[in-house]
Design a protein around this motif. Sequence first.
Motif, mmCIF file in Angstrom:
data_model
loop_
_atom_site.group_PDB
_atom_site.id
_atom_site.type_symbol
_atom_site.label_atom_id
_atom_site.label_comp_id
_atom_site.label_asym_id
_atom_site.label_seq_id
_atom_site.Cartn_x
_atom_site.Cartn_y
_atom_site.Cartn_z
ATOM 1 N N ALA A 1 0.809 -1.213 0.000
ATOM 2 C CA ALA A 1 0.000 0.000 0.000
ATOM 3 C C ALA A 1 0.842 1.263 0.000
ATOM 4 O O ALA A 1 0.434 2.292 -0.548
ATOM 5 C CB ALA A 1 -0.928 0.007 1.221
ATOM 6 N N GLY A 2 2.016 1.207 0.618
ATOM 7 C CA GLY A 2 2.824 2.408 0.775
ATOM 8 C C GLY A 2 3.770 2.713 -0.367
ATOM 9 O O GLY A 2 4.251 3.845 -0.482
ATOM 10 N N LEU A 3 4.024 1.730 -1.215
ATOM 11 C CA LEU A 3 4.984 1.922 -2.302
ATOM 12 C C LEU A 3 4.673 3.130 -3.182
ATOM 13 O O LEU A 3 5.586 3.900 -3.528
ATOM 14 C CB LEU A 3 5.062 0.645 -3.140
ATOM 15 C CG LEU A 3 6.272 0.499 -4.072
ATOM 16 C CD1 LEU A 3 7.573 0.539 -3.279
ATOM 17 C CD2 LEU A 3 6.175 -0.806 -4.864
ATOM 18 N N VAL B 1 -5.879 18.622 -3.375
ATOM 19 C CA VAL B 1 -6.904 17.595 -3.146
ATOM 20 C C VAL B 1 -6.869 16.545 -4.246
ATOM 21 O O VAL B 1 -6.950 15.336 -3.986
ATOM 22 C CB VAL B 1 -8.305 18.234 -3.053
ATOM 23 C CG1 VAL B 1 -9.373 17.154 -2.983
ATOM 24 C CG2 VAL B 1 -8.386 19.155 -1.845
ATOM 25 N N GLU B 2 -6.749 16.997 -5.496
ATOM 26 C CA GLU B 2 -6.717 16.061 -6.621
ATOM 27 C C GLU B 2 -5.464 15.200 -6.585
ATOM 28 O O GLU B 2 -5.516 13.994 -6.848
ATOM 29 C CB GLU B 2 -6.785 16.831 -7.942
ATOM 30 C CG GLU B 2 -6.900 15.922 -9.163
ATOM 31 C CD GLU B 2 -7.071 16.696 -10.462
ATOM 32 O OE1 GLU B 2 -6.896 16.099 -11.532
ATOM 33 O OE2 GLU B 2 -7.391 17.914 -10.388
ATOM 34 N N ALA B 3 -4.337 15.817 -6.238
ATOM 35 C CA ALA B 3 -3.086 15.069 -6.157
ATOM 36 C C ALA B 3 -3.157 13.999 -5.068
ATOM 37 O O ALA B 3 -2.714 12.854 -5.267
ATOM 38 C CB ALA B 3 -1.926 16.023 -5.871
ATOM 39 N N ARG B 4 -3.738 14.350 -3.926
ATOM 40 C CA ARG B 4 -3.882 13.376 -2.833
ATOM 41 C C ARG B 4 -4.795 12.234 -3.233
ATOM 42 O O ARG B 4 -4.566 11.079 -2.864
ATOM 43 C CB ARG B 4 -4.420 14.073 -1.583
ATOM 44 C CG ARG B 4 -3.417 14.979 -0.896
ATOM 45 C CD ARG B 4 -4.006 15.671 0.310
ATOM 46 N NE ARG B 4 -4.459 14.702 1.312
ATOM 47 C CZ ARG B 4 -5.063 15.053 2.432
ATOM 48 N NH1 ARG B 4 -5.334 16.327 2.694
ATOM 49 N NH2 ARG B 4 -5.418 14.130 3.305
ATOM 50 N N GLN B 5 -5.823 12.550 -4.018
ATOM 51 C CA GLN B 5 -6.746 11.507 -4.453
ATOM 52 C C GLN B 5 -6.055 10.530 -5.386
ATOM 53 O O GLN B 5 -6.282 9.318 -5.297
ATOM 54 C CB GLN B 5 -7.950 12.130 -5.148
ATOM 55 C CG GLN B 5 -8.980 11.103 -5.612
ATOM 56 C CD GLN B 5 -10.248 11.760 -6.128
ATOM 57 O OE1 GLN B 5 -10.757 12.701 -5.543
ATOM 58 N NE2 GLN B 5 -10.757 11.253 -7.252
ATOM 59 N N ILE B 6 -5.200 11.039 -6.269
ATOM 60 C CA ILE B 6 -4.470 10.169 -7.194
ATOM 61 C C ILE B 6 -3.552 9.226 -6.420
ATOM 62 O O ILE B 6 -3.497 8.023 -6.692
ATOM 63 C CB ILE B 6 -3.666 11.015 -8.200
ATOM 64 C CG1 ILE B 6 -4.620 11.728 -9.167
ATOM 65 C CG2 ILE B 6 -2.687 10.136 -8.970
ATOM 66 C CD1 ILE B 6 -3.938 12.713 -10.082
ATOM 67 N N VAL B 7 -2.835 9.784 -5.442
ATOM 68 C CA VAL B 7 -1.931 8.956 -4.639
ATOM 69 C C VAL B 7 -2.725 7.921 -3.844
ATOM 70 O O VAL B 7 -2.324 6.748 -3.754
ATOM 71 C CB VAL B 7 -1.088 9.835 -3.691
ATOM 72 C CG1 VAL B 7 -0.266 8.953 -2.745
ATOM 73 C CG2 VAL B 7 -0.171 10.744 -4.483
ATOM 74 N N PHE B 8 -3.875 8.341 -3.290
ATOM 75 C CA PHE B 8 -4.707 7.405 -2.520
ATOM 76 C C PHE B 8 -5.173 6.250 -3.400
ATOM 77 O O PHE B 8 -5.120 5.084 -2.993
ATOM 78 C CB PHE B 8 -5.909 8.136 -1.921
ATOM 79 C CG PHE B 8 -6.833 7.243 -1.131
ATOM 80 C CD1 PHE B 8 -6.488 6.840 0.143
ATOM 81 C CD2 PHE B 8 -8.036 6.808 -1.673
ATOM 82 C CE1 PHE B 8 -7.325 6.003 0.875
ATOM 83 C CE2 PHE B 8 -8.892 5.979 -0.946
ATOM 84 C CZ PHE B 8 -8.534 5.570 0.333
#
Length: 216
Positions: A69-71, A85-92
């Motif tokens: 999950a962390g990779l 917000v969009e960047a965090r969603q992509i990473v999530f």
Amino acid sequence: MFAAIGIFALLGYLLGSVNFAVLVAKKHGVDILKEGSGNPGATNVKRVLGKGPGNLVFALDALKGFVGAGLPTLILEVDPTLPVVEARQIVFLACVAGFVGTLLGHCFSCLLKFKGGKGVASTIGGLLVLLPIPILIGAAIWGLVFTLSRFVSLASIALGVSLPISCWVLPLFTKLTFSPAEFWFAGAIAAFNVWTHRSNIGRLLAGTENRFVKQA
């Protein structure tokens, strides 16, 4: 983005397919697929070989979920011009893909003819990345239910079901917030957890499920 998600899912699956229960038991001269319940997971290893090997398998499986999950948080490069917000969603989403791939690999390993463990330890490890507060609450619930019942399966089911409940209840009493994606993700994990324990649920209802007995 979709290509990255696919890559992380595949990497996670390959990582998850490495079954530490089989490897640790083999080091002790045991084929865990033919001993105890036959399940290649930490609980069966602990039942057959004792606390040390069982706890080692649990820790390694949890680490497997954590890494899967962390990779993406370590190697995924997101366009710096995107809104936060969009960047965090992509990473999530990439982390979810890695986690789901790892969990599927653990439960349906391509190295074990698509058999595997039930994924509880790997779920805990992955959710420490994705939903740290709900999984810590879930771990406490696991400990309480197991202490009272001595059923590992019942405790594991309670942990899974607690995840979406925590995501729903915590914002009512704290400043924590969870996005709809996080809530439904927690719900999906709970449903998958119940599904992987469907045989245990049948035995619990029939009164034939084995309680975990401490070894000296």
